[in-house]
Design a protein around this motif. Structure first.
Motif, PDB file in Angstrom:
ATOM      1  N   GLN A  61       0.823  -1.205   0.000  1.00  0.00           N
ATOM      2  CA  GLN A  61       0.000   0.000   0.000  1.00  0.00           C
ATOM      3  C   GLN A  61       0.860   1.260   0.000  1.00  0.00           C
ATOM      4  O   GLN A  61       0.583   2.226  -0.722  1.00  0.00           O
ATOM      5  CB  GLN A  61      -0.916  -0.002   1.230  1.00  0.00           C
ATOM      6  CG  GLN A  61      -1.864   1.181   1.308  1.00  0.00           C
ATOM      7  CD  GLN A  61      -2.872   1.176   0.181  1.00  0.00           C
ATOM      8  OE1 GLN A  61      -3.863   0.456   0.240  1.00  0.00           O
ATOM      9  NE2 GLN A  61      -2.652   1.969  -0.845  1.00  0.00           N
ATOM     10  N   VAL A  62       1.908   1.243   0.811  1.00  0.00           N
ATOM     11  CA  VAL A  62       2.833   2.393   0.868  1.00  0.00           C
ATOM     12  C   VAL A  62       3.468   2.628  -0.499  1.00  0.00           C
ATOM     13  O   VAL A  62       3.499   3.761  -1.008  1.00  0.00           O
ATOM     14  CB  VAL A  62       3.911   2.167   1.939  1.00  0.00           C
ATOM     15  CG1 VAL A  62       4.985   3.264   1.867  1.00  0.00           C
ATOM     16  CG2 VAL A  62       3.294   2.138   3.333  1.00  0.00           C
ATOM     17  N   PHE A  63       3.959   1.547  -1.107  1.00  0.00           N
ATOM     18  CA  PHE A  63       4.633   1.675  -2.406  1.00  0.00           C
ATOM     19  C   PHE A  63       3.656   2.103  -3.499  1.00  0.00           C
ATOM     20  O   PHE A  63       4.037   2.837  -4.421  1.00  0.00           O
ATOM     21  CB  PHE A  63       5.309   0.359  -2.786  1.00  0.00           C
ATOM     22  CG  PHE A  63       6.468   0.003  -1.906  1.00  0.00           C
ATOM     23  CD1 PHE A  63       7.278   0.984  -1.358  1.00  0.00           C
ATOM     24  CD2 PHE A  63       6.755  -1.328  -1.604  1.00  0.00           C
ATOM     25  CE1 PHE A  63       8.348   0.664  -0.539  1.00  0.00           C
ATOM     26  CE2 PHE A  63       7.818  -1.663  -0.786  1.00  0.00           C
ATOM     27  CZ  PHE A  63       8.620  -0.663  -0.256  1.00  0.00           C
ATOM     28  N   LEU A  66       3.218   5.840  -3.107  1.00  0.00           N
ATOM     29  CA  LEU A  66       4.435   6.538  -3.538  1.00  0.00           C
ATOM     30  C   LEU A  66       4.594   6.464  -5.057  1.00  0.00           C
ATOM     31  O   LEU A  66       4.989   7.448  -5.694  1.00  0.00           O
ATOM     32  CB  LEU A  66       5.659   5.925  -2.851  1.00  0.00           C
ATOM     33  CG  LEU A  66       5.790   6.184  -1.345  1.00  0.00           C
ATOM     34  CD1 LEU A  66       6.950   5.375  -0.769  1.00  0.00           C
ATOM     35  CD2 LEU A  66       5.987   7.668  -1.057  1.00  0.00           C
ATOM     36  N   GLY A  67       4.296   5.306  -5.639  1.00  0.00           N
ATOM     37  CA  GLY A  67       4.450   5.145  -7.088  1.00  0.00           C
ATOM     38  C   GLY A  67       3.485   6.018  -7.868  1.00  0.00           C
ATOM     39  O   GLY A  67       3.846   6.611  -8.895  1.00  0.00           O
ATOM     40  N   ALA A  68       2.256   6.130  -7.362  1.00  0.00           N
ATOM     41  CA  ALA A  68       1.241   6.940  -8.042  1.00  0.00           C
ATOM     42  C   ALA A  68       1.333   8.412  -7.651  1.00  0.00           C
ATOM     43  O   ALA A  68       0.715   9.258  -8.291  1.00  0.00           O
ATOM     44  CB  ALA A  68      -0.149   6.408  -7.727  1.00  0.00           C
ATOM     45  N   LYS A  69       2.085   8.696  -6.560  1.00  0.00           N
ATOM     46  CA  LYS A  69       2.138  10.057  -6.002  1.00  0.00           C
ATOM     47  C   LYS A  69       0.723  10.581  -5.751  1.00  0.00           C
ATOM     48  O   LYS A  69       0.412  11.748  -5.981  1.00  0.00           O
ATOM     49  CB  LYS A  69       2.908  11.004  -6.932  1.00  0.00           C
ATOM     50  CG  LYS A  69       4.396  10.695  -7.010  1.00  0.00           C
ATOM     51  CD  LYS A  69       5.127  11.707  -7.873  1.00  0.00           C
ATOM     52  CE  LYS A  69       6.637  11.547  -7.778  1.00  0.00           C
ATOM     53  NZ  LYS A  69       7.118  10.206  -8.077  1.00  0.00           N
ATOM     54  N   SER A  70      -0.105   9.660  -5.275  1.00  0.00           N
ATOM     55  CA  SER A  70      -1.509   9.986  -5.027  1.00  0.00           C
ATOM     56  C   SER A  70      -2.074   9.008  -4.009  1.00  0.00           C
ATOM     57  O   SER A  70      -1.666   7.847  -3.958  1.00  0.00           O
ATOM     58  CB  SER A  70      -2.309   9.908  -6.331  1.00  0.00           C
ATOM     59  OG  SER A  70      -3.701   9.927  -6.064  1.00  0.00           O
ATOM     60  N   ALA A  71      -3.009   9.516  -3.190  1.00  0.00           N
ATOM     61  CA  ALA A  71      -3.718   8.660  -2.243  1.00  0.00           C
ATOM     62  C   ALA A  71      -5.200   8.596  -2.606  1.00  0.00           C
ATOM     63  O   ALA A  71      -6.053   8.404  -1.744  1.00  0.00           O
ATOM     64  CB  ALA A  71      -3.543   9.182  -0.827  1.00  0.00           C
ATOM     65  N   GLU A  72      -5.491   8.769  -3.897  1.00  0.00           N
ATOM     66  CA  GLU A  72      -6.877   8.767  -4.358  1.00  0.00           C
ATOM     67  C   GLU A  72      -7.573   7.465  -3.986  1.00  0.00           C
ATOM     68  O   GLU A  72      -7.022   6.376  -4.136  1.00  0.00           O
ATOM     69  CB  GLU A  72      -6.941   8.939  -5.882  1.00  0.00           C
ATOM     70  CG  GLU A  72      -8.365   8.988  -6.419  1.00  0.00           C
ATOM     71  CD  GLU A  72      -8.422   8.984  -7.935  1.00  0.00           C
ATOM     72  OE1 GLU A  72      -9.518   9.160  -8.472  1.00  0.00           O
ATOM     73  OE2 GLU A  72      -7.366   8.781  -8.566  1.00  0.00           O
ATOM     74  N   PHE A 118       0.393   9.739   7.147  1.00  0.00           N
ATOM     75  CA  PHE A 118       1.216  10.883   6.752  1.00  0.00           C
ATOM     76  C   PHE A 118       1.244  11.046   5.233  1.00  0.00           C
ATOM     77  O   PHE A 118       1.151  12.172   4.714  1.00  0.00           O
ATOM     78  CB  PHE A 118       2.639  10.718   7.282  1.00  0.00           C
ATOM     79  CG  PHE A 118       3.577  11.792   6.789  1.00  0.00           C
ATOM     80  CD1 PHE A 118       3.541  13.067   7.331  1.00  0.00           C
ATOM     81  CD2 PHE A 118       4.472  11.530   5.765  1.00  0.00           C
ATOM     82  CE1 PHE A 118       4.384  14.070   6.859  1.00  0.00           C
ATOM     83  CE2 PHE A 118       5.319  12.513   5.283  1.00  0.00           C
ATOM     84  CZ  PHE A 118       5.273  13.791   5.838  1.00  0.00           C
ATOM     85  N   LEU A 119       1.370   9.938   4.512  1.00  0.00           N
ATOM     86  CA  LEU A 119       1.433  10.017   3.049  1.00  0.00           C
ATOM     87  C   LEU A 119       0.141  10.566   2.453  1.00  0.00           C
ATOM     88  O   LEU A 119       0.166  11.331   1.481  1.00  0.00           O
ATOM     89  CB  LEU A 119       1.747   8.631   2.464  1.00  0.00           C
ATOM     90  CG  LEU A 119       3.168   8.111   2.684  1.00  0.00           C
ATOM     91  CD1 LEU A 119       3.301   6.692   2.151  1.00  0.00           C
ATOM     92  CD2 LEU A 119       4.193   9.022   2.022  1.00  0.00           C
ATOM     93  N   ILE A 120      -0.996  10.166   3.024  1.00  0.00           N
ATOM     94  CA  ILE A 120      -2.274  10.681   2.534  1.00  0.00           C
ATOM     95  C   ILE A 120      -2.311  12.206   2.689  1.00  0.00           C
ATOM     96  O   ILE A 120      -2.683  12.942   1.771  1.00  0.00           O
ATOM     97  CB  ILE A 120      -3.455  10.030   3.276  1.00  0.00           C
ATOM     98  CG1 ILE A 120      -3.568   8.540   2.901  1.00  0.00           C
ATOM     99  CG2 ILE A 120      -4.768  10.749   2.941  1.00  0.00           C
ATOM    100  CD1 ILE A 120      -4.635   7.795   3.679  1.00  0.00           C
TER     101      ILE A 120
END
Length: 247
Positions: A61-63, A66-72, A118-120
């Motif tokens: 999920q983290v990757f 990060l890969g999409a540069k999105s938390a859509e 945090f990423l979201i």
């Protein structure tokens, strides 16, 4: 030579997987059908396997984020409620001195979940808010683990896991339904969480005998099963190229 092998086997199994009396029952008396000891061995083995596997459960999920540069497609409220539930399990288990094999995965999932939170926030342009959230969370965790926190508060926190899990998963399910797809939700992570929560029903009963712990995993399994069913239903549905405005 045989005696040396027996000593080595005993050092590996006792007390990590078996108490000494069960080792003697199974590997000295060769009573391989001794059900109580077999249940202990199975429970410990499954528990340690879940703990080891939890190191990787949410990394897909983290990757993916990060890969999409999105938390859509990910519900921040759902992830925060899941974090609350995991934190409650960790604090409750440490306070009651439960075996690490019965709850250890909650610690690693907690660390991965706070990372996802945090990423979201970061990919929604709220990096400062994310940093403040991390700082507040660490402070609250330290207070909960300190002797200042009464046992009744810790027990109440664990009891709140059931509504936290239910509401959190329903929020994610509602987001999936509203979007018509699962967005950046990782199928690998969803199915691993579902399988892990099912297995934990047995291990929590066997290793802790705590109905509150077991009840949380029963509810968690049902909710994780709902999200897994949505992943399968929306398997071939891709999010639109133009992202919806995230709330």
């Amino acid at each position: 030579m045989a005696a040396e092998r027996d000593r080595l086997l005993k050092r590996v199994l006792v007390p990590i997987l078996l108490p000494e009396k069960c080792y003697d029952q199974l590997f000295v008396q060769w009573d391989l059908l001794h059900v109580p000891c077999l249940k202990i061995l199975l429970s410990k083995g499954l528990g340690l396997g879940i703990v080891a596997g939890s190191l990787l459960v949410k990394l897909p999920q983290v990757f993916k984020i990060l890969g999409a540069k999105s938390a859509e497609g990910l519900s921040l409220q759902s992830v925060i409620l899941e974090l609350v539930a995991l934190t409650g399990t960790v604090v409750y288990s440490l306070t009651n001195n439960f075996p690490f094999s019965s709850w250890g995965e909650a610690l690693f999932l907690m660390l991965q979940t706070i990372t996802i939170c945090f990423l979201i926030m970061h990919f929604r342009g709220q990096t400062v808010k994310g940093v403040a959230f991390l700082a507040c969370y660490v402070l609250i965790l330290l207070v909960l683990l300190s002797p200042l926190t009464p046992l009744t508060v810790v027990t109440l926190l664990q009891a709140s896991n059931v509504p936290a899990v239910v509401v959190g998963k329903l929020l994610q399910a509602a987001a999936n339904y509203s979007n018509g797809h699962t967005g950046q939700l990782s199928a690998i992570t969803v199915f691993l969480l579902f399988g892990g929560s099912l297995t934990r029903i047995f291990t929590s009963i066997q290793e802790t005998g705590d109905p509150l712990m077991a009840g949380v995993f029963v509810v968690s399994s049902l909710c994780n099963g709902l999200i897994a069913a949505q992943v399968l239903f929306y398997w071939n549905t891709k999010p639109p190229h133009k992202q919806k405005k995230e709330q």
